[in-house]
Design a protein around this motif. Structure first.
Motif, PDB file in Angstrom:
ATOM      1  N   ILE A 280      23.983 -26.500  -6.381  1.00 49.11           N
ATOM      2  CA  ILE A 280      24.584 -26.040  -7.305  1.00 49.11           C
ATOM      3  C   ILE A 280      22.980 -26.613  -8.214  1.00 49.11           C
ATOM      4  O   ILE A 280      22.616 -25.366  -9.493  1.00 49.11           O
ATOM      5  CB  ILE A 280      24.991 -27.667  -7.838  1.00 49.11           C
ATOM      6  CG1 ILE A 280      26.210 -27.556  -7.352  1.00 49.11           C
ATOM      7  CG2 ILE A 280      25.021 -28.021  -9.801  1.00 49.11           C
ATOM      8  CD1 ILE A 280      27.324 -29.051  -7.112  1.00 49.11           C
ATOM      9  N   ARG A 281      22.239 -27.129  -7.712  1.00 52.93           N
ATOM     10  CA  ARG A 281      20.552 -27.016  -8.609  1.00 52.93           C
ATOM     11  C   ARG A 281      19.562 -25.077  -8.221  1.00 52.93           C
ATOM     12  O   ARG A 281      19.651 -24.892  -9.343  1.00 52.93           O
ATOM     13  CB  ARG A 281      19.511 -27.834  -7.456  1.00 52.93           C
ATOM     14  CG  ARG A 281      20.000 -29.582  -8.174  1.00 52.93           C
ATOM     15  CD  ARG A 281      18.938 -30.357  -7.059  1.00 52.93           C
ATOM     16  NE  ARG A 281      18.278 -29.774  -6.203  1.00 52.93           N
ATOM     17  CZ  ARG A 281      18.379 -31.266  -4.750  1.00 52.93           C
ATOM     18  NH1 ARG A 281      19.953 -31.796  -5.352  1.00 52.93           N
ATOM     19  NH2 ARG A 281      18.315 -30.100  -3.486  1.00 52.93           N
ATOM     20  N   THR A 282      19.860 -25.061  -7.436  1.00 54.20           N
ATOM     21  CA  THR A 282      20.195 -24.007  -7.767  1.00 54.20           C
ATOM     22  C   THR A 282      20.413 -22.705  -7.934  1.00 54.20           C
ATOM     23  O   THR A 282      19.615 -21.271  -8.965  1.00 54.20           O
ATOM     24  CB  THR A 282      20.024 -22.891  -5.614  1.00 54.20           C
ATOM     25  OG1 THR A 282      19.217 -24.039  -4.788  1.00 54.20           O
ATOM     26  CG2 THR A 282      19.533 -21.555  -5.071  1.00 54.20           C
ATOM     27  N   LEU A 283      21.113 -22.807  -8.252  1.00 52.73           N
ATOM     28  CA  LEU A 283      22.580 -22.225  -9.399  1.00 52.73           C
ATOM     29  C   LEU A 283      21.980 -22.187 -10.580  1.00 52.73           C
ATOM     30  O   LEU A 283      21.501 -21.321 -11.763  1.00 52.73           O
ATOM     31  CB  LEU A 283      23.892 -22.478  -8.895  1.00 52.73           C
ATOM     32  CG  LEU A 283      24.987 -21.086  -9.983  1.00 52.73           C
ATOM     33  CD1 LEU A 283      25.312 -20.461  -9.783  1.00 52.73           C
ATOM     34  CD2 LEU A 283      26.258 -21.730  -9.489  1.00 52.73           C
ATOM     35  N   ARG A 284      21.694 -23.399 -10.997  1.00 51.42           N
ATOM     36  CA  ARG A 284      21.375 -23.528 -12.082  1.00 51.42           C
ATOM     37  C   ARG A 284      20.349 -22.703 -12.385  1.00 51.42           C
ATOM     38  O   ARG A 284      19.345 -22.904 -13.632  1.00 51.42           O
ATOM     39  CB  ARG A 284      21.396 -25.135 -12.783  1.00 51.42           C
ATOM     40  CG  ARG A 284      20.920 -25.595 -14.047  1.00 51.42           C
ATOM     41  CD  ARG A 284      21.388 -27.020 -14.033  1.00 51.42           C
ATOM     42  NE  ARG A 284      22.549 -27.024 -14.684  1.00 51.42           N
ATOM     43  CZ  ARG A 284      23.302 -27.457 -13.874  1.00 51.42           C
ATOM     44  NH1 ARG A 284      23.542 -28.737 -13.069  1.00 51.42           N
ATOM     45  NH2 ARG A 284      25.065 -27.497 -14.548  1.00 51.42           N
ATOM     46  N   LYS A 285      19.093 -22.661 -11.409  1.00 49.26           N
ATOM     47  CA  LYS A 285      17.805 -22.957 -11.691  1.00 49.26           C
ATOM     48  C   LYS A 285      17.333 -21.544 -11.572  1.00 49.26           C
ATOM     49  O   LYS A 285      16.326 -20.761 -12.943  1.00 49.26           O
ATOM     50  CB  LYS A 285      17.025 -22.927 -10.391  1.00 49.26           C
ATOM     51  CG  LYS A 285      15.542 -23.165  -9.701  1.00 49.26           C
ATOM     52  CD  LYS A 285      14.337 -23.556 -11.394  1.00 49.26           C
ATOM     53  CE  LYS A 285      13.390 -23.099 -11.091  1.00 49.26           C
ATOM     54  NZ  LYS A 285      12.434 -23.353  -9.343  1.00 49.26           N
ATOM     55  N   MET A 286      19.185 -20.303 -11.632  1.00 46.04           N
ATOM     56  CA  MET A 286      18.345 -19.135 -11.815  1.00 46.04           C
ATOM     57  C   MET A 286      19.426 -18.708 -13.415  1.00 46.04           C
ATOM     58  O   MET A 286      19.442 -17.647 -13.307  1.00 46.04           O
ATOM     59  CB  MET A 286      19.663 -18.282 -10.612  1.00 46.04           C
ATOM     60  CG  MET A 286      18.249 -18.401  -8.860  1.00 46.04           C
ATOM     61  SD  MET A 286      19.867 -17.443  -7.431  1.00 46.04           S
ATOM     62  CE  MET A 286      19.684 -15.869  -9.120  1.00 46.04           C
ATOM     63  N   GLU A 289      17.042 -16.815 -15.439  1.00 48.30           N
ATOM     64  CA  GLU A 289      16.802 -15.536 -15.053  1.00 48.30           C
ATOM     65  C   GLU A 289      17.868 -14.446 -15.355  1.00 48.30           C
ATOM     66  O   GLU A 289      17.692 -13.143 -15.090  1.00 48.30           O
ATOM     67  CB  GLU A 289      16.503 -15.674 -13.400  1.00 48.30           C
ATOM     68  CG  GLU A 289      16.356 -14.019 -12.654  1.00 48.30           C
ATOM     69  CD  GLU A 289      16.181 -14.277 -11.578  1.00 48.30           C
ATOM     70  OE1 GLU A 289      16.029 -13.525 -10.466  1.00 48.30           O
ATOM     71  OE2 GLU A 289      16.037 -15.841 -11.024  1.00 48.30           O
ATOM     72  N   LEU A 290      18.993 -14.872 -15.078  1.00 50.71           N
ATOM     73  CA  LEU A 290      20.885 -14.313 -14.899  1.00 50.71           C
ATOM     74  C   LEU A 290      21.216 -13.960 -16.521  1.00 50.71           C
ATOM     75  O   LEU A 290      22.365 -13.340 -16.416  1.00 50.71           O
ATOM     76  CB  LEU A 290      21.490 -14.303 -13.876  1.00 50.71           C
ATOM     77  CG  LEU A 290      20.903 -14.354 -12.465  1.00 50.71           C
ATOM     78  CD1 LEU A 290      21.539 -15.073 -11.070  1.00 50.71           C
ATOM     79  CD2 LEU A 290      20.660 -12.700 -12.138  1.00 50.71           C
ATOM     80  N   GLY A 291      20.624 -14.742 -17.084  1.00 49.42           N
ATOM     81  CA  GLY A 291      20.838 -14.774 -18.770  1.00 49.42           C
ATOM     82  C   GLY A 291      22.657 -16.171 -18.152  1.00 49.42           C
ATOM     83  O   GLY A 291      23.470 -15.438 -18.955  1.00 49.42           O
ATOM     84  N   LEU A 292      22.517 -16.682 -17.701  1.00 46.03           N
ATOM     85  CA  LEU A 292      23.410 -17.046 -17.891  1.00 46.03           C
ATOM     86  C   LEU A 292      23.149 -18.940 -18.367  1.00 46.03           C
ATOM     87  O   LEU A 292      22.542 -19.528 -18.430  1.00 46.03           O
ATOM     88  CB  LEU A 292      24.258 -17.906 -16.245  1.00 46.03           C
ATOM     89  CG  LEU A 292      24.589 -17.280 -15.477  1.00 46.03           C
ATOM     90  CD1 LEU A 292      24.151 -17.474 -14.014  1.00 46.03           C
ATOM     91  CD2 LEU A 292      25.082 -16.173 -16.094  1.00 46.03           C
ATOM     92  N   SER A 293      24.131 -19.779 -19.107  1.00 44.18           N
ATOM     93  CA  SER A 293      24.325 -20.447 -19.784  1.00 44.18           C
ATOM     94  C   SER A 293      23.703 -22.092 -19.467  1.00 44.18           C
ATOM     95  O   SER A 293      23.094 -22.912 -20.484  1.00 44.18           O
ATOM     96  CB  SER A 293      26.031 -20.875 -21.562  1.00 44.18           C
ATOM     97  OG  SER A 293      26.830 -22.090 -19.631  1.00 44.18           O
ATOM     98  N   GLY A 294      23.979 -22.016 -18.229  1.00 43.91           N
ATOM     99  CA  GLY A 294      23.546 -23.088 -16.878  1.00 43.91           C
ATOM    100  C   GLY A 294      24.805 -24.288 -16.860  1.00 43.91           C
ATOM    101  O   GLY A 294      24.658 -25.569 -16.074  1.00 43.91           O
ATOM    102  N   ASN A 295      25.964 -24.371 -17.209  1.00 46.18           N
ATOM    103  CA  ASN A 295      26.880 -24.778 -17.452  1.00 46.18           C
ATOM    104  C   ASN A 295      27.761 -24.763 -16.066  1.00 46.18           C
ATOM    105  O   ASN A 295      28.005 -23.123 -15.830  1.00 46.18           O
ATOM    106  CB  ASN A 295      28.220 -24.604 -18.793  1.00 46.18           C
ATOM    107  CG  ASN A 295      28.127 -25.353 -20.033  1.00 46.18           C
ATOM    108  OD1 ASN A 295      26.816 -25.682 -19.892  1.00 46.18           O
ATOM    109  ND2 ASN A 295      28.781 -24.902 -21.217  1.00 46.18           N
TER     110      ASN A 295
END
Length: 461
Positions: A280-286, A289-295
């Motif tokens: 989850i931390r890795t996904l949120r860190k990216m 970079e990928l234009g994601l909201s962080g939710n």
């Protein structure tokens, strides 16, 4: 003058794309029968000049659905995104829906199911050599960040095979909109297929034969007609799938000097939760970079539900959190949908011979008797990590004719969440046995649940 410059620029762009495609690929055409629009639709098959292949030599494939009946989030042209996929080495099979209104959100899931089944049966568009464990259905405008590492496995947790002494990377794939007009939330799923180290006794060496099996179709999406993840882009969301935290064949694994197959059909902590939180931390860190909201939400089925459930609790346990990658980044999630899994190992003896015999006979091999080691047993399940109403809202979905112990796990875990006033929902008897929702009305309940808590953009249908 400005119009003339713009026209020349557009012409140069088109020429560049055509030149790029000629250098990286070769194409052919065919037709495929769509269940959604009930007719044949054209498919264009383009091979990369530098193709990616899996361990067995089959082609890593993207089935790219374009001109669908709803809004596209990525702002690149389809030609640009297809050219990028080809440059990465993917075989790309484009299915053109010609903006047919029947190719709408959630209806399109029926074609996702059909595509995955055809690939698994080695019959999609006449191709027998599409990879069974590295093929993806992408909506137009989406790209893949593949094999993103999220943890280094400890070979001494499950101790198999004995030749496996240096830890492998556990990885995830992230399927995201390229150049998005708006940021999107992400649903993460922990695979219900296990990746693991393999020793080839004939070659006398470890091989990659069973690495990166998170998308292995016969055991995952095609095996259960599971279209939820790949259908998320129609609802304004991104998806990711991670290796299951038990890096070992599901029926194997043992503690150091323990009995063979002690860990048959279950995982152990702190290893499992450390991996879940690191993912989850890795996904949120990216996200930036990928234009994601962080939710981030979690979707879990079967052993993937047992793993994913470890993400919902609000309890802080330093041993669980201070391991893996990106320590210090939040590992909170905003919502979860969990199908039958094991959430509290202290409950497994409530009723004996109810489908969890492997747990009843083997858990004490690893942790000692429940009576004498209750606190240790308690730390093994997701229930231990649920402490207050700050726990993530959770939707439980299951069929009551599934194995009885799943029903018992659901009843006790949901009761705990309800007692703490954690928002919960249920979807019951959407099918039969150990299965996932397939009908549009049931899938929409899942999609709507995540929309409530993750706030994805609304798409024009």
């Amino acid at each position: 003058m400005i119009k003339a410059i713009s026209s020349r620029f557009q012409l140069l762009t088109i020429c560049y794309i055509l030149l790029f495609l000629s250098l990286t690929s070769c194409a052919s055409t065919s037709k495929w029968t769509s269940k959604v629009i009930n007719s044949n639709i054209p498919c264009k098959i383009t091979e990369s000049k530098s193709p990616l292949k899996d361990f067995t030599g089959n082609y890593i494939t993207v089935v790219y659905l374009k001109n669908l009946g709803f809004e596209k989030i990525g702002q690149n042209t389809n030609d640009e995104d297809v050219a990028w996929l080809l440059s990465q080495g993917y075989r790309v099979i484009e299915l053109d829906y010609n903006h047919d209104k029947k190719a709408s959100a959630t209806s399109i899931n029926q074609d996702i199911i059909a595509i995955n089944n055809d690939i698994a049966n080695k019959s999609f568009c006449g191709y027998t050599n599409c990879s069974l464990n590295k093929s993806y259905v992408l909506f137009e405008g989406y790209r893949i960040s593949r094999d993103v590492p999220y943890f280094i496995d400890n070979p001494k947790i499950y101790n198999t095979p004995k030749e496996y002494t240096k830890g492998d990377e556990l990885r995830m794939d992230i399927i995201y909109p390229a150049n998005p007009k708006v940021k999107t939330p992400t649903i993460l799923s922990f695979s219900y297929s296990n990746s693991y180290a393999t020793y080839d006794s004939d070659k006398g060496q470890l091989t990659d034969a069973h690495k990166d099996l998170r998308m292995f179709l016969p055991y995952t999406l095609a095996g259960f007609n599971d279209s939820f993840l790949e259908g998320l882009p129609a609802h304004g969301m991104t998806w990711a799938i991670a290796d299951h935290p038990k890096y070992c064949p599901w029926g194997s694994g043992k503690p150091v000097n323990g009995k063979n197959d002690t860990y048959k059909s279950y995982q152990t902590n702190p290893d499992a939760t450390q991996k879940v939180k690191s993912a989850i931390r890795t996904l949120r860190k990216m996200s930036d970079e990928l234009g994601l909201s962080g939710n981030i939400g979690v979707y879990g089925f079967s052993r993937g539900s047992t793993a994913g459930s470890l993400a919902i609790g609000d309890k802080s346990v330093p041993e669980f959190e201070n391991a893996g990658f990106n320590i210090g980044v939040s590992d909170d999630i905003q919502a979860a949908a969990l199908v039958p899994g094991v959430f509290d190992y202290t409950q497994i003896y409530n009723t004996t011979d109810d489908g969890d015999s492997n747990l009843e006979s083997r858990c004490e091999w690893a942790w000692g008797s429940l009576e004498d080691n209750f606190e240790l047993w308690d730390t093994m399940g997701a229930s231990y990590l649920v402490e207050s109403s700050a726990t993530a809202p959770t939707l439980f979905f299951h069929n009551t004719d599934d194995a009885p112990y799943y029903q018992d796990q659901f009843i006790h875990f949901k009761a705990k969440l309800d007692s703490l006033k954690v928002p919960t929902s249920t979807l019951i008897n959407y099918g039969t046995g150990h299965s996932v929702p397939q009908r549009s009305k049931d899938l929409n309940i899942l999609y709507d649940f995540f929309k409530t808590y993750l706030s994805p953009p609304s798409l024009n249908k």
